[in-house]
Design an enzyme around this catalytic site. Structure first.
Site, PDB file in Angstrom:
ATOM      1  N   GLU A  26      10.556  17.661   3.972  1.00 30.63           N
ATOM      2  CA  GLU A  26      11.921  18.198   3.916  1.00 30.63           C
ATOM      3  C   GLU A  26      11.904  19.714   3.827  1.00 30.63           C
ATOM      4  O   GLU A  26      12.758  20.394   4.403  1.00 30.63           O
ATOM      5  CB  GLU A  26      12.667  17.609   2.706  1.00 30.63           C
ATOM      6  CG  GLU A  26      14.160  17.963   2.649  1.00 30.63           C
ATOM      7  CD  GLU A  26      14.458  19.318   2.035  1.00 30.63           C
ATOM      8  OE1 GLU A  26      15.572  19.842   2.274  1.00 30.63           O
ATOM      9  OE2 GLU A  26      13.594  19.868   1.323  1.00 30.63           O
ATOM     10  N   ASP A  71       7.635  16.146  -0.848  1.00 25.95           N
ATOM     11  CA  ASP A  71       6.949  17.425  -0.689  1.00 25.95           C
ATOM     12  C   ASP A  71       7.593  18.501  -1.565  1.00 25.95           C
ATOM     13  O   ASP A  71       8.794  18.470  -1.846  1.00 25.95           O
ATOM     14  CB  ASP A  71       6.950  17.869   0.771  1.00 25.95           C
ATOM     15  CG  ASP A  71       8.344  18.007   1.362  1.00 25.95           C
ATOM     16  OD1 ASP A  71       9.140  17.061   1.214  1.00 25.95           O
ATOM     17  OD2 ASP A  71       8.648  19.058   1.971  1.00 25.95           O
TER      18      ASP A  71
END
Length: 429
Positions: free
Chosen positions: A172, A107
């Protein structure tokens, strides 16, 4: 080991050199996919296919948000992860060696205003040895290093004794749900490495952090008779100054030499101020939102309690706060601090490979930001070190980029570290 490190290094270096164009192209493909939250699937399929091509046992799954939501370490703005799969590949060792977990997150944060970029934010363009695009540094370049490292181990015929686990996780940037899901699923190793953007510095310790919200109360009145009211904006200034004093107090306790070059090891940052609703009215409420840094050896709950106790002390400075105390709540993202002994064996191995490849001493510091390493170390019982090729200063910035030479050097060091950590049976003919 039946051969010298110089021989190993030469073969790993040559393999990576021969596969530089392939590694660059793969990183470009990753960067060109805008993997903001909820949009990770296309890139994760790319990773899964690559791991299968490398003959790893591949596990792809979408985290079960309803189950994870009850976990004390769960932190996410959502509880449904449809279209956001985790990817894990396992290279089984022959036995008798230590296992290692290589973790990276797919991400990325949003690209922001495209006008602040010199090119398309997801261009993947290479200029003067630098590859540009959101996520290039944080941290798709690190994932590229991991894939090159594993490819080099396999491509040179090394047979590891210990298991190698490579993870490409989601979320994350908002608190670590992807890594949490992998831990809950049972993925664990003797040690871990995360190639976050450290400028090739080695971080055995990582700061944690939490988001907080404070409501500051005032009393409304007409602006023409503002002396009849109490401005929440003015009171919020007192609250922020009080918090700055807490920041100084907390940082004065930090004596760890790994923070020697960091002017504020564990900052408390106010990032949002909202208050008032009419120019001719005295504002009765202000909302402050911020981020509280947490020391590597500190627990999140301890930091929370200190903040709450400190805010109670405002009434000693201003009696208004005795009857109208600021209310603090904890919301949104948080990152668990990580603390690995700098004398840990993986540190020794990684530092030695750094010296072999770069012919210089590595820089050992503590991370100025949180990573998934805290989850791996604390919850996953997998001591984690952070070391990667990205540029700390351009993560989340316009014109984010990475130096490709650093990607290749990191891959070489990681490959050698994996071999020395896991052990190997020898070379194939």
């Amino acid at each position: 080991m039946p051969y010298q490190n110089a021989e190993l290094q030469k073969q790993i270096h040559q393999w990576i050199r021969l596969h530089r164009e392939e590694g660059t192209s793969f990183l470009q493909n990753m960067v060109r996919i805008p993997t903001t939250q909820g949009n990770e699937k296309e890139a994760q399929v790319l990773i899964a296919d690559k791991l299968r091509e490398m003959r790893l046992d591949v596990d792809v799954w979408e985290p079960d948000g309803e189950t994870l939501e009850a976990h004390p370490y769960f932190c996410s703005p959502r509880n449904r992860f449809t279209g956001s799969p985790n990817v894990v590949g396992v290279l089984k060792g022959s036995g008798g060696g230590r296992s290692i977990l290589l973790n990276g997150h797919m991400d990325v944060v949003p690209e922001g205003n495209p006008e602040q970029w010199d090119d398309d934010p997801f261009s993947g363009k290479v200029v003067d040895g630098k590859l540009f695009g959101r996520g290039a540094t944080d941290m798709k370049g690190g994932i590229a290093s991991l894939l090159l490292a594993v490819g080099a181990v396999q491509g040179t015929g090394i047979k590891l004794k210990g298991d190698l686990i490579i993870q490409s996780v989601i979320e994350e940037e908002s608190g670590g749900v992807g890594t949490l899901a992998a831990i809950v699923k049972g993925y664990q190793a003797d040690a871990a490495l995360i190639p976050e953007p450290t400028n090739l510095r080695i971080f055995p310790k990582q700061q944690g952090s939490m988001w907080f919200r404070i409501e500051v109360k005032g009393r409304s009145a007409h602006g023409g008779t503002r002396y009849e009211g109490v401005s929440a904006i003015e009171k919020s200034i007192a609250v922020m100054q009080h918090i700055q004093e807490l920041e100084k107090k907390r940082n004065a306790r930090i004596s760890d030499p790994l923070y020697a070059h960091n002017p504020i090891p564990i900052p408390i940052n106010i990032g949002v101020i909202q208050g008032g609703n009419w120019p001719s009215s005295v504002p009765d409420t202000v909302k402050l939102e911020g981020r509280m840094g947490v020391a590597p050896d500190e627990k999140l709950e301890e930091a929370k309690e200190e903040m709450v106790r400190w805010l109670v002390g405002l009434k000693e400075k201003d009696l208004w706060f005795e009857e109208h105390p600021p209310v603090v709540e904890w919301f949104g993202a948080r990152w668990v601090p990580g603390n690995v002994d700098p004398g840990h064996e993986l540190m020794r191995v990684l530092m030695q490979q750094y010296r072999e490849v770069r012919q210089e001493e590595p820089t050992i510091e503590a991370s100025p930001w949180g990573t998934d390493g805290g989850l791996l170390t604390q919850l996953g019982e997998t001591p984690c070190i952070v070391f990667g090729p990205g540029i700390t200063q351009v993560a989340h910035y316009p014109n984010e980029h990475i130096v490709m030479e650093d990607v290749f050097e990191a891959a070489e060091m990681i490959a050698l570290t994996v071999i020395h950590w896991c052990g190997c049976d020898g070379m194939e003919a």
